[in-house]
Structure formats: structure tokens, C-alpha cells
Design an enzyme around this catalytic site. Structure first.
Site, PDB file in Angstrom:
ATOM      1  CG  ASP A   1      -4.014  -0.951  -2.647  1.00 17.43           C
ATOM      2  OD1 ASP A   1      -4.578  -1.683  -3.582  1.00 17.43           O
ATOM      3  OD2 ASP A   1      -4.656  -0.681  -1.614  1.00 17.43           O
TER       4      ASP A   1
ATOM      5  CG  HIS B   1      -7.332  -4.023   1.815  1.00 17.09           C
ATOM      6  ND1 HIS B   1      -7.439  -3.047   1.050  1.00 17.09           N
ATOM      7  CD2 HIS B   1      -8.525  -4.552   2.144  1.00 17.09           C
ATOM      8  CE1 HIS B   1      -8.765  -3.073   0.553  1.00 17.09           C
ATOM      9  NE2 HIS B   1      -9.462  -4.028   1.250  1.00 17.09           N
TER      10      HIS B   1
ATOM     11  CG  ASP C   1      -1.957  -1.301   1.182  1.00 17.91           C
ATOM     12  OD1 ASP C   1      -1.256  -2.321   1.500  1.00 17.91           O
ATOM     13  OD2 ASP C   1      -3.105  -1.208   0.954  1.00 17.91           O
TER      14      ASP C   1
ATOM     15  CG  HIS D   1      -9.975  -2.509   4.447  1.00 16.63           C
ATOM     16  ND1 HIS D   1     -10.950  -2.002   3.394  1.00 16.63           N
ATOM     17  CD2 HIS D   1      -8.812  -1.774   4.335  1.00 16.63           C
ATOM     18  CE1 HIS D   1     -10.348  -1.053   2.869  1.00 16.63           C
ATOM     19  NE2 HIS D   1      -9.157  -0.684   3.490  1.00 16.63           N
TER      20      HIS D   1
ATOM     21  CE1 TYR E   1      -2.028   2.813  -2.086  1.00 14.18           C
ATOM     22  CE2 TYR E   1      -4.273   3.530  -1.500  1.00 14.18           C
ATOM     23  CZ  TYR E   1      -3.101   2.774  -1.299  1.00 14.18           C
ATOM     24  OH  TYR E   1      -3.315   1.722  -0.376  1.00 14.18           O
TER      25      TYR E   1
ATOM     26  CG  HIS F   1      -3.828   2.223   4.559  1.00 11.36           C
ATOM     27  ND1 HIS F   1      -4.650   3.100   3.984  1.00 11.36           N
ATOM     28  CD2 HIS F   1      -3.615   1.231   3.554  1.00 11.36           C
ATOM     29  CE1 HIS F   1      -4.969   2.626   2.842  1.00 11.36           C
ATOM     30  NE2 HIS F   1      -4.475   1.457   2.558  1.00 11.36           N
TER      31      HIS F   1
HETATM   32 FE   LIG Z   1      -6.125  -1.999  -0.461  1.00 13.66          FE
END
Ligand SMILES: [Fe+2]
Length: 466
Positions: free
Chosen positions: A194, A353, A165, A326, A197, A355
Site C-alpha cells: 500500500d 494492511h 501502508d 480486515h 493511495y 493501520h
Molecule cells: Fe491494505
């Protein structure tokens, strides 16, 4: 009076009992990061600088190109014209230069048109060797290097970096810098999804895919990054007519999926030194009979722990996650695959996923069958440790809300940005360390000695009593 005393005892007993039932098994770190917004670096930042010269190659990145580690895929972008699609490469101390020819593609995304994205497979490399390579022509030639991994085998040490991420904020830059400066040098990055972004910008401004490519080049050009697809790679935007998921990602980043019998670039496997790495896709179908399910079912019997003792899985959405963010998103995939992970004694599962950072004990939750009520995770020495490492530092900021109390299966959790290192020593031992960005580069805020589940399956997560 006697009755009152008895009542007090009863109440005390109930309180004690509930405390025991809900007692925190793990540790929620006392480190509290200052709350600051994560801001993307502006377009004129030095890390986004375009290399000088007309049509100079940029966004150079490499990844493994086969199953065993004797091939590399070199990718780069030429912004103005096709340019040369050739990679020149040679062994250190060798004057014999070899040539490989790649292919290029371009794509459009709403009102954006990409540069010329080149991908070139270099094969038949020697193990454990430093190679130089060059892309571009004339004055815009750019030279880089990489090391091939040691020959696949049980007792060759190898060190992986773990980043997830990442995005392109000032925090992302700090994470990458700390990874680069770690005294425990990572030799390849296992990236848990990820990337750029870009989809947080209006119309998924794909220029932010280009800036990310230039930002990360200082690492991605020199060591392979093993890609996992995250939700920010989907770029599914029917409102602007973009209905093909993963369009920018698949044009820009390659995975060696065909080599491991996969039919899509989002799930595949590689061997690298002492590790067999399985990459799964949270955002592709994984129900029974689907291509990913069928592939994984056939993949596990191919894992040879005598050849590759360490079995590592990468997936974007975590199965065990005690943050509010999540929460339970990984549950359906866990239901499908967890029993296979236990049966095949996966050593560790890395996810992103969320953070923040979290490490689990060795636990499984496979006994439940809808009617028997066995729905809590239990200690299981055949189960992997689950690590969430989605703390690269992207624009969406930290996940700092946790479910309380901390579940017993959660060994350590902290809402800070950082990266981790998984350092395999031999067939029995691997040292793992998580590093938060606020600390000096040598400091590890969470560590664990992993004992291999096949060769040395003694309890290495002893703090959890189910
Ligand atoms: Fe994600």
C-alpha cells in the site's frame, strides 16, 4: 444457608474459570493517540516539489536487482520527454565511471498519461561498497548514492527498516522522517504494501502516484525499498474501463522476480546479507496448483540457513490480526501456507494492511482439520512471530477498534502510526524495535530480542502459555 454458600462458591468458580479462559495474555498499550484525521499533503507541498529544469528526472527509486544483492534497479520518471535512459555510476573514490542503459515505458490510466518511466539494471556491483549514480542530462543531471549489502553470509550484521501502508499524508511524512532520523540506521526498507493511495481519489488520480514518488525519493533514491503488493496497488477500476490489476504499480515499480524463478512481479525472494526474504502476494492466486503456490513450494527447499540464517516473509494482509479492521482477511492464505512456515522455521512474518501495530507470540494454528475441534492457536517455538506494521499513516486513518478481550497470542498492540527496525546482529540474535511517531526518534515503544529459529531456537516469546 449451606446450599446458598455452595451456590456462591459455584458461581465464583465459574467466574474465575471464565476469567482464566479469556484472560489477556498480551498487552494493549495504554498509549492513546489523539484522534485526528489523516490528511494528504496538498499538491503544492515542498515534499512534492518538481526538481528544477526541463524534463529533470524525478521520483528516483532503487530496489535490489538480483537474488544476492550485487545488482540494483534504478528507476526514475522524466515528465516531458524520453530523455536519456542511461545511468552513470561509479565506486566512491574511483574515477572510473561506468554506464548502464535502461528502458522506459509509459501507460495511460483513464484520462491520465504517465511520464516516461525509466528502469535500468546495474549488475556486477561489488559487495559492501558505496556507489554514486547519476541520471539526467546537462543541467538537469541529478546525483545520488547507495551502499551495496555485504556478501551473503551467516554472521554479517544488517539492519532493515519496516514501513507499511505509507500514503502521502502529514503523518506519512512524519513516519518517513522518524525512520530517516532513527539512531538505528536502516540500510534497506522492507515495504509491506500500500504505497500511494492514489486510488482513493476520483478516477484513481494517478498524479498522486507521481507525488508519492517525489515525496519518498529522499529515501527511495538512497536505499533499496523491497516492494510487497498491497490492495491499493491493484487499481482495478472496471467502472472507468481499467480492468488490468496492478497497472500503475507494475509500470512504476520493479521487483527482481525472475531471478528467483518467479513468473510474476508480486511474489519473489531475495537474499540480503544474513537474510533470505520471501515476498508473497495476498492479491494473487495462492491456492493449490497456482503459480504462487508452486513457486513457494519450490522456494522453501532452496533456503539455506547456513548461508542465510534469518528467514523473513513479507505479505500485505496479516494472518494474525486482533483488530476489527480486515479481521480474518488473511485467513485463507494462512490455511494454505502456515504449515510450511512452521516446518521451515520462518523467523518472522511482517504484514501491513491494518493501520495499526501488533506483535504476536510464537504461535501456530495448524492442527485443525475441520472435524477435530483444535482450532485455537497454540504456542509453537517453530512458528514465526507475526508483526503487523501497516501504520505508515495514510489517508484512511488509524484502525483503533480492537477485538476484546485481547487474544492470548497477541503480545502487544497499539493504534499509533510509526515504523520498525529489524537489526540482525549475527546468526543467533536480532534486535527488533517499533517506534511510534509521537515519541522522540530514539524511543522504541515495543522491543524484542529475536532468537534465530534455526541456530538458537530457545523460547523468545515466553509470556504466552497455551
Ligand atoms: Fe491494505
Amino acid at each position: 444457608m449451606g446450599l446458598d454458600f455452595f451456590s456462591v462458591l459455584l458461581v465464583l468458580g465459574l467466574v474465575l474459570n471464565s476469567l482464566l479462559l479469556f484472560c489477556n495474555g498480551g498487552l494493549t498499550s495504554s498509549f492513546v493517540r489523539k484522534v485526528e484525521k489523516s490528511i494528504d499533503m496538498p499538491l503544492d507541498s515542498d515534499v512534492f516539489r518538481v526538481p528544477p529544469g526541463y524534463n529533470a528526472p524525478q521520483q528516483v527509486h532503487i530496489t535490489q536487482g538480483d537474488v544476492e544483492g550485487k545488482a540494483v534497479i534504478v528507476s526514475w520518471v522524466t515528465p516531458e520527454a524520453k530523455g536519456s535512459n542511461t545511468v552513470l555510476y561509479w565506486k566512491e573514490n574511483s574515477s572510473k565511471k561506468l554506464r548502464a542503459r535502461g528502458k522506459y515505458n509509459t501507460y495511460k490510466f483513464y484520462n491520465y498519461t504517465s511520464g516516461y518511466i525509466h528502469h535500468c539494471l546495474i549488475r556486477n556491483l561489488e559487495y559492501d561498497t558505496k556507489y554514486y549514480y547519476e541520471v539526467g542530462v546537462g543541467k538537469t543531471k541529478r546525483k545520488f548514492w547507495f551502499y551495496t549489502p555485504p556478501e551473503v553470509g551467516p554472521d554479517v550484521p544488517y539492519t532493515f527498516g519496516l514501513i507499511g501502508d505509507l500514503g502521502q499524508t502529514f503523518d506519512s511524512n512524519m513516519t518517513l522522517t522518524h525512520y530517516e532520523n532513527s539512531p538505528t540506521k536502516g540500510q534497506a526498507v522492507l515495504f509491506v504494501g500500500d504505497i500511494s493511495y492514489a486510488d482513493t481519489y476520483p478516477n484513481h488520480d494517478n498524479n498522486r502516484w507521481d507525488t508519492w514518488g517525489r515525496f519518498a525519493e529522499r529515501s527511495t533514491a538512497y536505499q533499496p525499498w523491497i516492494w510487497t503488493a498491497g490492495n491499493h496497488e491493484m487499481d482495478f477500476a472496471p467502472e472507468i474501463g481499467e480492468t488490468k490489476p496492478f497497472k500503475p504499480f507494475t509500470h512504476r515499480y520493479r521487483t527482481p522476480y525472475r531471478a528467483s524463478g518467479s513468473t510474476e512481479p508480486f511474489w519473489y525472494s531475495i537474499k540480503r546479507g544474513p537474510a533470505h526474504i520471501i515476498v508473497l502476494s495476498s492479491y494473487s492466486a495462492y491456492g493449490k496448483y497456482t503459480p504462487q503456490y508452486t513457486w513457494l513450494e519450490e522456494e522453501f527447499p532452496k533456503v539455506n540457513r547456513t548461508e542465510t540464517p534469518w528467514l523473513i516473509v513479507l505479505v500485505h494482509s496479516p494472518w494474525y490480526n486482533s483488530y476489527d479492521y480486515h479481521f480474518m482477511e488473511g485467513e485463507t492464505m494462512r490455511v494454505m501456507f502456515e504449515s510450511w512456515f512452521v516446518k521451515n522455521k520462518v523467523d518472522v512474518v511482517f504484514a501491513g494492511h491494518v493501520h495499526a501495530y501488533e506483535r504476536s507470540e510464537r504461535i501456530s494454528n495448524i492442527a485443525y482439520n475441520v472435524v477435530n475441534g483444535n482450532c485455537s492457536p497454540v504456542k509453537d517455538q517453530s512458528a514465526p512471530v507475526y508483526i503487523t506494521i501497516g501504520d505508515g499513516g495514510n489517508i484512511e486513518g488509524l484502525a483503533n477498534k480492537m477485538t476484546e478481550p485481547q487474544p492470548k497470542y497477541s503480545a502487544f498492540r497499539e493504534a499509533s502510526f510509526g515504523h520498525a527496525i529489524f537489526s540482525i546482529k549475527n546468526r543467533t540474535h536480532a534486535h527488533y524495535g517499533w517506534h511510534r511517531n509521537q515519541d522522540g526518534c530514539a524511543v522504541q515503544a515495543d522491543t524484542m530480542w529475536f532468537h534465530n529459529r534455526f541456530w538458537y531456537p530457545v523460547d523468545d516469546s515466553p509470556s504466552f502459555d497455551s
